[in-house]
Design a protein around this motif. Structure first.
Motif, mmCIF file in Angstrom:
data_model
loop_
_atom_site.group_PDB
_atom_site.id
_atom_site.type_symbol
_atom_site.label_atom_id
_atom_site.label_comp_id
_atom_site.label_asym_id
_atom_site.label_seq_id
_atom_site.Cartn_x
_atom_site.Cartn_y
_atom_site.Cartn_z
ATOM 1 N N LYS A 28 22.748 53.735 62.222
ATOM 2 C CA LYS A 28 23.493 54.923 62.648
ATOM 3 C C LYS A 28 22.590 55.882 63.401
ATOM 4 C CE LYS A 28 26.187 57.112 59.906
ATOM 5 N NZ LYS A 28 26.696 57.796 58.694
ATOM 6 N N GLU A 91 31.472 50.037 59.111
ATOM 7 C CA GLU A 91 30.150 50.080 59.744
ATOM 8 C C GLU A 91 30.262 50.204 61.263
ATOM 9 O OE1 GLU A 91 26.916 47.668 57.294
ATOM 10 O OE2 GLU A 91 28.683 46.438 57.717
ATOM 11 N N ARG A 346 26.667 46.034 67.265
ATOM 12 C CA ARG A 346 25.864 46.414 66.097
ATOM 13 C C ARG A 346 25.135 45.220 65.503
ATOM 14 N NH1 ARG A 346 27.095 45.827 60.901
ATOM 15 N NH2 ARG A 346 29.260 45.331 61.446
#
Length: 934
Positions: A28, A91, A346
């Protein structure tokens, strides 16, 4: 050594080439830092991209963008992005939201200083904040016209205007919106002994380009790659410490297109065949200085109605009750797993193996990509990622647009190839894929697959000669040297050979007699080279432009000159001259099937060019071709500016052409302008985390090298792709570096000199002797070093099993690097041992901890002696440390001895080092140790 930018849990440094390196405490924080530095570097681009995705770009860029805004709204770009974001896992939602937060935290101040905003008097404009789903919207909008939709619209136009038989004739088999070359070299054919990946995406370059080189590091990961501006992560081109990947456009069918008859009834438009009412809503589109226009967006259960031009839209609105009209309906492929639509952004950051890379791509939607990947074990993989629609058929490489109906999207299958070695994980590709061993160079150049099933789903592939040339160059290197080198891959990326045209010219002009003899002779003698310095290439391009215009004006093709009833934004995809120009090869090869002979037009073009340039085409032929401008001068490249009032970038001469490997593409018939170029070049070497390169044609110099990346790109150069933090180190030197007298070192550690009993050492010689560091000369010193590292006592040095030649080559290589250095420790010019330093950000060690500014990694190996002077090791260390402190570049010394080397660990602790975690390096299990300098 302070970071350029920082926030909670993240900070950004910039390397000499201007590439940002984002350090974060987790994924993040990495995404936040990435968004923040992107806003600092690309505020204008981000604002343009966001507004386009929202259908509001005309407010910023002017009325010419209204049609593009209308299309984005009609295709529900932002609404689709919002749906995908809501469907995503937690996520992924947090990752995207963190990127948007980073953008929002920096774009306000960056906009106020943005050169484009200042130039246009817009510095007081306050950019609207990014929403968590804005990165998805930007991504979808940027690829709206780079998939199969433009090709399907063109084929529909050809089919309805000229007939089915003309589709193959006017099929360029050339990607219009995006494409690329990619090479995967397996380990046993690689000069480094590990897989090599090279790639170059072909895109229209606007402003600083669609790709942003960026490096990421966080606990447990270190990644470098090319980010798509506006989207976090590096999904297209990237490498971790042990895996790498690259993509090319798969050229698949990503939507259906059909013509639907609608009828005006009291309650609105109705699809005649189904009786379904279309959903219609008015939207207000504002443009700078031109007020507001009201447009309509329409959809039905089958898809979105493609907006027409002003006339078509007005006729649709003016339909009287009971009247009918025809509209085009587009149905995009839908996600097979909406929750994973962009998970690859990601998940790829943590990929360790090709299996991880393939798993990360599962569920990806758009664009559909050919993916090549490899890892440090030697495993190689080719697969296809994305959702696409099965094509109804494949008629001579020109599949017709399918009938409108219920066609489900699917993940790719049957396109996976894997090669395993040394514990390879094998093939783990898209669901239902099959694997086979890869023992050759894999090339993807947007070519049509040989597999019949896979080929049926491809649309608008590149001509096969580009892939053949890409393969041929590397096969030639293998035939000559047995392996492929980095230089071979770069040479292939910048190759300017235009393969088929010498033969086509002979077919078109070979028996045409004395017409324009000088020009004709030059063209027929030309070898197809489109180098920037070639004058004949420039003449060929002029003739080709004239040839395309002559063909487009022929009687049989003039119906295509009629209005397409689509907005001007479709002109590059539907303009008859442009499309004929791109399809010249197909026309020459296939034209006779429909009774269309292009040779007359070829001769007319020859005459017209000769008439336009009489200074080069005199009847006597006495003037030479060298009097003509070179191809590079005519074909100079400058990135496109989004706003018409922005000053143009300085153009740089460039070679290549649309179907060269150096795909600096023109649109034949529209002149020599460089319409599309390799928007980046990458080269990943899995042998060494520091041995990778990249470059983009960015006209903005953000670094300290003194030149913009576009200049190095145009020259065929590459920059080192390193995760970068300002490093400590000794100033590089070719001369010995004096450290002082040994007695000073002994005094510094509080050890008196005690002669060794039975030694023949002269006390005065040792005590007053001078220590120095001399750069290792591999040829001169290798025999000595080899004798040291072969000793059993040097087993922790990790070179016991190397041959003499391998040791020599290793130290020869170290002498060429800017980040790793080796010195001989000498006392009165007598070698005592080895001292090596490395910059942790450029070494695999830096992947296992957070590299701090001023870190310097060291290794010390003292030579075997019969009688060592007590305290000498500590004295040498003290003098080296004093020199490091004196030079002032190093803040912290880092060591990573073998975790089982108790003696070394004890010595480090005794000299003030703090032990860190145990780390699993490829060649050993190490133990980190740190010493902060006073």
């Amino acid at each position: 050594m302070t970071p350029e930018l920082s926030g909670a849990g993240w900070r950004v440094f910039r390397d000499p080439a201007g590439v940002p390196h984002v350090q974060g405490s987790d994924l993040k924080s990495l995404a936040t830092g990435h968004g923040a530095i992107t806003a600092v570097d690309r505020p204008w681009q981000l604002e343009v991209l966001r507004r386009r995705a929202e259908g509001r770009s005309a407010e910023l860029l002017g009325p010419d963008q209204v049609d593009a805004d209308h299309l984005s709204l009609a295709m529900e770009i932002e609404l689709t992005a919002l749906r995908w974001w809501k469907a995503a896992g937690t996520e992924d939602q947090q990752f995207l939201a963190a990127y948007a937060d980073g953008v929002n935290g920096s774009i306000g101040s960056a906009w106020a200083e943005c050169p484009e905003a200042l130039e246009l008097g817009l510095a007081d404009l306050e950019p609207r904040p990014w929403q968590p789903w804005t990165p998805l919207a930007v991504h979808l909008d940027a690829h709206l016209l780079s998939g199969s939709l433009p090709e399907q619209v063109w084929r529909h136009r050809v089919r309805t205007t000229l007939g089915d038989e003309w589709v193959a004739v006017l099929d360029a088999e050339t990607p219009r919106g995006s494409g690329s070359n990619a090479w995967l070299v397996p380990a046993d054919l690689s000069v480094s002994g590990a897989p090599l990946i090279a790639a170059d995406p072909h895109r229209v370059v606007e402003e600083s380009g669609p790709y942003q080189p960026v490096c990421f590091s966080a606990p447990g990961l270190r990644v470098r790659g090319l980010a798509l501006v506006g989207l976090p992560g590096v999904p297209h081109f990237g490498r971790t410490e042990s895996a790498a990947w690259a993509i090319t456009a798969a050229m698949t069918t990503t939507e259906t297109l059909c013509e639907v008859t609608v009828q005006r009834r009291t309650d609105g438009l109705v699809a005649v065949d189904t009786g379904e009412s279309l959903d219609e809503r008015a939207v207000d589109l504002r443009s700078a200085h031109c007020g507001t226009q009201t447009r309509w967006v329409r959809r039905c259960s089958g898809g979105f109605v493609l907006p027409g031009d002003a006339g078509a839209e007005q006729r649709l609105l003016a339909l009287a009750e009971g009247e009918c009209a025809r509209v085009l309906v587009v149905r995009p492929a839908v996600p097979c797993a909406p929750e994973r639509a962009v998970s690859a952004c990601r998940e790829l950051l943590g990929a360790i193996s090709v299996a991880d890379v393939a798993a990360a791509w599962q569920g990806w939607v758009v664009p559909v990509n050919d993916v090549i990947t490899a890892d440090r074990t030697g495993a190689c993989l080719h697969t296809v990622a994305g959702s696409y629609l099965p094509a109804p058929c494949n008629d001579d490489a020109a599949a017709p647009v399918g009938a409108f109906g219920s066609v489900g999207s699917r993940e790719p299958s049957g396109a996976t190839h894997a090669r395993g070695s040394r514990g390879s994980c094998g093939s783990r590709g898209s669901r239902g894929s099959r694997g086979e061993h890869l023992d050759h160079v894999m090339v993807r150049a947007n070519q049509r697959p040989a597999d019949e099933h896979e080929s049926a789903a491809r649309l608008g592939c590149a001509p096969p000669h580009r892939a053949r040339r890409a393969t041929q160059l590397l096969e030639q290197a293998i035939a000559e040297r047995g392996v492929v080198s980095h230089e071979d891959l770069l040479a292939a990326q910048v190759d300017t050979h235009l393969g088929p045209w010498p033969g086509l010219l002979a077919q078109l002009l070979g028996d045409r007699g004395p017409v324009a003899k000088t020009l004709r002779d030059w063209l027929l003698a030309w070898d197809g080279d489109m180098s920037a310095d070639s004058e004949v290439a420039a003449l060929f391009a002029r003739w080709r432009d004239a040839f395309a215009r002559e063909l487009a004006a022929s009687e049989v093709l003039t119906p295509l000159l009629a209005s397409s009833r689509l907005p001007a934004l479709w002109q590059p995809f539907l303009d008859p001259v442009a499309r004929v120009g791109l399809a010249l090869e197909s026309i020459v090869v296939r034209g006779q099937r429909v009774g269309f002979d292009p040779r007359v037009a070829a001769v007319r073009a020859l005459d017209s060019v000769a008439a336009e340039h009489p200074e080069a085409m005199d009847a006597a032929g006495s003037r030479s071709v060298e009097n003509q401008p070179s191809w590079g001068l005519l074909h100079a490249f400058a990135p496109h500016r989004a706003h018409p009032d922005l000053p143009p970038f300085t153009a740089v001469p460039v070679g290549g052409d649309t179907d060269c490997l150096l795909s600096a593409g023109t649109i034949p018939g529209w002149g020599p302008a460089c319409a599309r170029v390799p928007a980046a070049r990458v080269l990943w070497d899995l042998a060494d985390p520091a041995a990778s390169w990249w470059i983009t044609p960015d006209p903005v110099d953000r670094g300290s090298l003194g030149s913009a990346p576009v200049l190095r790109w145009a020259a065929g150069e590459m920059d080192h792709a390193l995760p970068w933090v300002p490093a400590g180190g000794l100033e590089p030197t070719d001369a010995p570096l004096g450290l002082g007298r040994l007695s000073d070192g002994l005094a510094a550690v509080g050890r008196p000199f005690v002669p060794v009993v039975g030694s023949a050492q002269d006390v005065n010689d040792v005590v007053s002797g001078h220590l120095s560091l001399r750069p290792v000369d591999a040829a001169r010193d290798c025999e000595l070093i080899y004798s040291w590292v072969q000793e059993e006592r040097a087993r922790f040095w990790g070179m016991n099993d190397l041959t003499f030649e391998q040791v020599r080559d290793l130290y020869a290589f170290l002498s060429t690097t800017t980040t790793h250095h080796a010195w001989l420790i000498e006392l009165n010019q007598r070698p005592l041992g080895l001292f090596q330093t490395y910059e942790p950000h450029a070494d695999i060690t830096g992947a296992f901890y957070t590299v701090e500014p001023g870190d310097l990694g060291i290794h010390v190996l003292l030579a075997p002696v019969r009688n060592r002077v007590p305290g000498m090791t500590d004295a040498i260390s003290a003098l080296i440390q004093c020199e490091i402190i004196k030079q002032g570049r190093t803040r912290r010394i880092v060591a990573e001895p073998d975790a089982s080397n108790d003696l070394a660990l004890a010595r480090l602790q005794a000299t003030g080092f703090t032990l860190g975690p145990v780390i699993d390096l490829p060649h050993k299990t190490g133990r980190l140790a740190f010493f902060t300098l006073p």
